[in-house]
Design an enzyme around this catalytic site. Structure first.
Site, PDB file in Angstrom:
ATOM      1  N   TYR A   1      -1.347  -3.163  -8.418  1.00 37.10           N
ATOM      2  CA  TYR A   1      -1.689  -1.761  -8.689  1.00 37.10           C
ATOM      3  C   TYR A   1      -1.943  -1.545 -10.177  1.00 37.10           C
ATOM      4  O   TYR A   1      -3.012  -1.066 -10.570  1.00 37.10           O
ATOM      5  CB  TYR A   1      -0.532  -0.879  -8.208  1.00 37.10           C
ATOM      6  CG  TYR A   1      -0.781   0.602  -8.340  1.00 37.10           C
ATOM      7  CD1 TYR A   1      -1.669   1.264  -7.494  1.00 37.10           C
ATOM      8  CD2 TYR A   1      -0.103   1.362  -9.297  1.00 37.10           C
ATOM      9  CE1 TYR A   1      -1.879   2.636  -7.602  1.00 37.10           C
ATOM     10  CE2 TYR A   1      -0.314   2.729  -9.407  1.00 37.10           C
ATOM     11  CZ  TYR A   1      -1.190   3.367  -8.561  1.00 37.10           C
ATOM     12  OH  TYR A   1      -1.403   4.712  -8.667  1.00 37.10           O
ATOM     13  N   ASP A   2      -0.961  -1.943 -11.008  1.00 35.91           N
ATOM     14  CA  ASP A   2      -1.049  -1.648 -12.449  1.00 35.91           C
ATOM     15  C   ASP A   2      -2.257  -2.346 -13.086  1.00 35.91           C
ATOM     16  O   ASP A   2      -3.023  -1.736 -13.825  1.00 35.91           O
ATOM     17  CB  ASP A   2       0.217  -2.129 -13.176  1.00 35.91           C
ATOM     18  CG  ASP A   2       1.499  -1.525 -12.615  1.00 35.91           C
ATOM     19  OD1 ASP A   2       1.411  -0.756 -11.639  1.00 35.91           O
ATOM     20  OD2 ASP A   2       2.586  -1.818 -13.148  1.00 35.91           O
TER      21      ASP A   2
ATOM     22  N   LYS B   1      -5.625  -1.027 -11.787  1.00 34.55           N
ATOM     23  CA  LYS B   1      -6.006   0.224 -12.446  1.00 34.55           C
ATOM     24  C   LYS B   1      -6.429  -0.015 -13.887  1.00 34.55           C
ATOM     25  O   LYS B   1      -7.308   0.658 -14.408  1.00 34.55           O
ATOM     26  CB  LYS B   1      -4.821   1.197 -12.415  1.00 34.55           C
ATOM     27  CG  LYS B   1      -4.515   1.760 -11.034  1.00 34.55           C
ATOM     28  CD  LYS B   1      -5.538   2.805 -10.630  1.00 34.55           C
ATOM     29  CE  LYS B   1      -5.120   3.501  -9.346  1.00 34.55           C
ATOM     30  NZ  LYS B   1      -6.072   4.537  -8.924  1.00 34.55           N
TER      31      LYS B   1
ATOM     32  N   SER C   1       9.233  12.978  -2.134  1.00 29.50           N
ATOM     33  CA  SER C   1       9.150  13.101  -0.674  1.00 29.50           C
ATOM     34  C   SER C   1      10.365  12.458  -0.007  1.00 29.50           C
ATOM     35  O   SER C   1      10.931  12.996   0.942  1.00 29.50           O
ATOM     36  CB  SER C   1       7.855  12.480  -0.154  1.00 29.50           C
ATOM     37  OG  SER C   1       7.602  11.251  -0.773  1.00 29.50           O
ATOM     38  N   ASN C   2      10.803  11.323  -0.552  1.00 33.82           N
ATOM     39  CA  ASN C   2      11.995  10.656  -0.022  1.00 33.82           C
ATOM     40  C   ASN C   2      13.200  11.580  -0.011  1.00 33.82           C
ATOM     41  O   ASN C   2      13.870  11.738   1.010  1.00 33.82           O
ATOM     42  CB  ASN C   2      12.353   9.497  -0.959  1.00 33.82           C
ATOM     43  CG  ASN C   2      12.191   8.178  -0.290  1.00 33.82           C
ATOM     44  OD1 ASN C   2      11.520   8.076   0.736  1.00 33.82           O
ATOM     45  ND2 ASN C   2      12.800   7.161  -0.862  1.00 33.82           N
TER      46      ASN C   2
ATOM     47  N   THR D   1      14.574   8.528 -16.003  1.00 39.52           N
ATOM     48  CA  THR D   1      13.919   9.840 -15.959  1.00 39.52           C
ATOM     49  C   THR D   1      12.490   9.733 -15.437  1.00 39.52           C
ATOM     50  O   THR D   1      11.854   8.695 -15.531  1.00 39.52           O
ATOM     51  CB  THR D   1      13.858  10.490 -17.355  1.00 39.52           C
ATOM     52  OG1 THR D   1      13.030   9.684 -18.193  1.00 39.52           O
ATOM     53  CG2 THR D   1      15.245  10.631 -17.967  1.00 39.52           C
TER      54      THR D   1
ATOM     55  N   PRO E   1      10.125   1.261 -13.991  1.00 40.94           N
ATOM     56  CA  PRO E   1      10.299   1.779 -15.360  1.00 40.94           C
ATOM     57  C   PRO E   1      11.518   2.699 -15.484  1.00 40.94           C
ATOM     58  O   PRO E   1      11.826   3.454 -14.565  1.00 40.94           O
ATOM     59  CB  PRO E   1       9.003   2.543 -15.618  1.00 40.94           C
ATOM     60  CG  PRO E   1       8.312   2.679 -14.327  1.00 40.94           C
ATOM     61  CD  PRO E   1       8.894   1.715 -13.359  1.00 40.94           C
TER      62      PRO E   1
ATOM     63  N   GLN F   1      11.972   4.983 -18.001  1.00 42.54           N
ATOM     64  CA  GLN F   1      11.600   6.278 -18.553  1.00 42.54           C
ATOM     65  C   GLN F   1      10.118   6.485 -18.314  1.00 42.54           C
ATOM     66  O   GLN F   1       9.337   5.551 -18.420  1.00 42.54           O
ATOM     67  CB  GLN F   1      11.792   6.265 -20.065  1.00 42.54           C
ATOM     68  CG  GLN F   1      13.146   6.720 -20.514  1.00 42.54           C
ATOM     69  CD  GLN F   1      13.204   6.764 -22.029  1.00 42.54           C
ATOM     70  OE1 GLN F   1      12.525   6.008 -22.703  1.00 42.54           O
ATOM     71  NE2 GLN F   1      13.999   7.657 -22.550  1.00 42.54           N
TER      72      GLN F   1
HETATM   73  N1  NAD Z   1       0.242  11.062  -6.716  1.00 40.19           N
HETATM   74  C1  NAD Z   1       0.545  10.541  -7.869  1.00 40.19           C
HETATM   75  O1  NAD Z   1       1.620  10.823  -8.403  1.00 40.19           O
HETATM   76  C2  NAD Z   1      -0.408   9.616  -8.595  1.00 40.19           C
HETATM   77  C3  NAD Z   1      -0.017   9.132  -9.844  1.00 40.19           C
HETATM   78  C4  NAD Z   1      -0.884   8.291 -10.519  1.00 40.19           C
HETATM   79  C5  NAD Z   1      -2.111   7.958  -9.983  1.00 40.19           C
HETATM   80  N2  NAD Z   1      -2.454   8.447  -8.764  1.00 40.19           N
HETATM   81  C6  NAD Z   1      -3.765   8.040  -8.244  1.00 40.19           C
HETATM   82  O2  NAD Z   1      -4.417   9.114  -7.619  1.00 40.19           O
HETATM   83  C7  NAD Z   1      -5.149   8.657  -6.487  1.00 40.19           C
HETATM   84  C8  NAD Z   1      -4.750   9.430  -5.249  1.00 40.19           C
HETATM   85  O3  NAD Z   1      -3.370   9.229  -5.021  1.00 40.19           O
HETATM   86  P1  NAD Z   1      -2.556  10.006  -3.892  1.00 40.19           P
HETATM   87  O4  NAD Z   1      -1.216  10.288  -4.434  1.00 40.19           O
HETATM   88  O5  NAD Z   1      -3.379  11.112  -3.365  1.00 40.19           O
HETATM   89  O6  NAD Z   1      -2.386   8.840  -2.827  1.00 40.19           O
HETATM   90  P2  NAD Z   1      -2.870   8.763  -1.302  1.00 40.19           P
HETATM   91  O7  NAD Z   1      -2.434   7.436  -0.800  1.00 40.19           O
HETATM   92  O8  NAD Z   1      -2.440   9.975  -0.569  1.00 40.19           O
HETATM   93  O9  NAD Z   1      -4.448   8.811  -1.446  1.00 40.19           O
HETATM   94  C9  NAD Z   1      -5.255   7.674  -1.588  1.00 40.19           C
HETATM   95  C10 NAD Z   1      -6.380   7.784  -0.576  1.00 40.19           C
HETATM   96  O10 NAD Z   1      -7.257   6.673  -0.749  1.00 40.19           O
HETATM   97  C11 NAD Z   1      -7.579   6.169   0.537  1.00 40.19           C
HETATM   98  N3  NAD Z   1      -7.939   4.752   0.366  1.00 40.19           N
HETATM   99  C12 NAD Z   1      -7.146   3.710   0.045  1.00 40.19           C
HETATM  100  N4  NAD Z   1      -7.852   2.572  -0.044  1.00 40.19           N
HETATM  101  C13 NAD Z   1      -9.141   2.913   0.226  1.00 40.19           C
HETATM  102  C14 NAD Z   1     -10.346   2.186   0.297  1.00 40.19           C
HETATM  103  N5  NAD Z   1     -10.373   0.862   0.071  1.00 40.19           N
HETATM  104  N6  NAD Z   1     -11.492   2.854   0.616  1.00 40.19           N
HETATM  105  C15 NAD Z   1     -11.473   4.189   0.847  1.00 40.19           C
HETATM  106  N7  NAD Z   1     -10.357   4.928   0.794  1.00 40.19           N
HETATM  107  C16 NAD Z   1      -9.203   4.305   0.478  1.00 40.19           C
HETATM  108  C17 NAD Z   1      -6.339   6.365   1.365  1.00 40.19           C
HETATM  109  O11 NAD Z   1      -6.566   6.339   2.749  1.00 40.19           O
HETATM  110  C18 NAD Z   1      -5.879   7.739   0.869  1.00 40.19           C
HETATM  111  O12 NAD Z   1      -6.475   8.781   1.589  1.00 40.19           O
HETATM  112  C19 NAD Z   1      -4.892   7.152  -6.376  1.00 40.19           C
HETATM  113  O13 NAD Z   1      -5.946   6.455  -6.975  1.00 40.19           O
HETATM  114  C20 NAD Z   1      -3.628   6.954  -7.178  1.00 40.19           C
HETATM  115  O14 NAD Z   1      -3.561   5.683  -7.744  1.00 40.19           O
HETATM  116  C21 NAD Z   1      -1.628   9.263  -8.059  1.00 40.19           C
END
Ligand code: NAD
Length: 323
Positions: A147-148, A151, A191-192, A212, A276, A278
């Protein structure tokens, strides 16, 4: 006259994506919501299907896509460790191939393109709170690396397309965001805790609970997305978006217990690897570049709205137990 834009949201049936689709439609745009439904669900956008300016498309971003659009928000990627570690190779592919495909599309159709990056690019930070110029402390071979590093590589691609092809890019580094439509069982802390409290179960804290986090309510974040996309092309980011208010995990657990009225006990388990200690955004840049943007919804209020959502969801799926 308002110009109707054609906007593509990848990962649009997910938690953040579905809220973004709603806001884009409310602004009067045509929205194409693309998703492979790995962690997103049709339920998240069911209420939008009647809208003739909304289109739902099943597609995987690791494959090329040809659509005519003016703007692309690239959100597709599983966001919680349970899901992104389920198939780590696919996670890296989603970030990297997904970025290449969306950037390629943006280049062909001359669209503006937004990347949902993450605070996880900072890894286990030595700088606190994190500013955008901090280069991070990521373990490239650990279980979170898919993931990290995925991205991080996506950010690299965005900036190479910007330099090499003069693409109009926007990169947001998103910090912990919560709200209705998070998945109930994906291991994310808000959510947990809410689900455990609503079921009257003990609340599981990893570590001693002194680590934190900052928690941003989804509406505040989406407002930041829209402002970043609408701002001048000189503002490429990366730009931190999140809520700088810092809470310990234990404080969060106590707040959830207070707001649900649950009698849950706190139980402690060992910290997972590379978690992490913090995490707090410095949002000075966002405030300055995005017209004074900052989160407005206090944690207590956001939790109330999120608890109401999960309460209803658990009742619907017959899993809820309030005592
Ligand atoms: N929610 C957070 O706190 C947070 C924090 C940092 C980054 N993000 C980033 O924001 C974005 C959305 O996150 P979220 O919290 O809504 O998560 P989420 O899992 O609810 O949404 C991700 C969506 O992408 C879809 N998806 C995954 N792989 C796919 C693929 N190969 N092709 C098409 N669709 C695909 C999933 O089905 C899902 O609907 C992500 O990129 C995530 O990394 C979210």
């Amino acid at each position: 006259m308002m110009l109707r834009k054609r906007v593509l949201v990848t990962g649009g049936a997910g938690f953040l994506g579905s809220h973004l689709c709603e806001r884009l439609l409310a602004q009067g745009n045509d929205v194409i919501c693309l998703d492979n439904f790995f962690t997103g669900t049709k339920d998240n956008v069911l209420h939008l299907l009647e809208n003739r300016h909304f289109e739902l498309m099943r597609h995987d971003v690791t494959f090329p896509l040809y659509v005519e659009v003016d703007e692309i928000y690239n959100l597709a990627c599983p966001a919680s460790p349970i899901h992104y570690q389920h198939d780590p190779v696919q996670t890296t592919k989603t970030s990297v191939h997904g970025a290449i495909n969306m950037l390629g599309l943006a280049k062909r159709v001359k669209a503006k393109v937004f990347q949902a990056s993450t605070s996880e690019v900072y890894g286990d930070p030595h700088v606190h709170p994190q500013t955008e110029d901090y280069r991070g402390n990521v373990n490239p071979i650990g279980p979170r690396a898919c993931y990290d590093e995925g991205k991080r590589c996506a950010e690299t691609l965005f900036f190479d397309y910007y330099r090499q092809h003069s693409l109009r890019i926007r990169v947001a580094r998103i910090f912990n965001t919560y709200g209705p439509r998070m998945l109930p069982n994906d291991g994310r802390v808000v959510s947990n805790f809410i689900v455990q409290a609503l079921k009257g179960e003990s609340i599981t804290i990893f570590g001693d609970g002194a680590q934190t986090r900052s928690f941003c309510y989804v509406d505040d974040l989406v407002e930041g997305f829209l402002r970043l996309m609408a701002t001048g092309d000189d503002v490429t980011g990366p730009i931190n978006l999140g809520n700088p208010g810092e809470f310990t995990i234990k404080q969060l657990a106590e707040l959830v217990i207070a707001e649900t009225g649950a009698k849950s006990k706190l139980i402690y388990k060992p910290l997972p690897q590379d978690d992490p200690l913090q995490r707090q955004p410095n949002i000075t840049l966002a405030r300055e570049k995005l017209g004074g943007w900052e989160p407005k919804v206090p944690l207590k209020e956001g939790l109330k709205r999120t608890i109401a959502y999960f309460d209803e969801l658990l009742k619907k799926i017959g899993n809820g137990r309030r005592d």
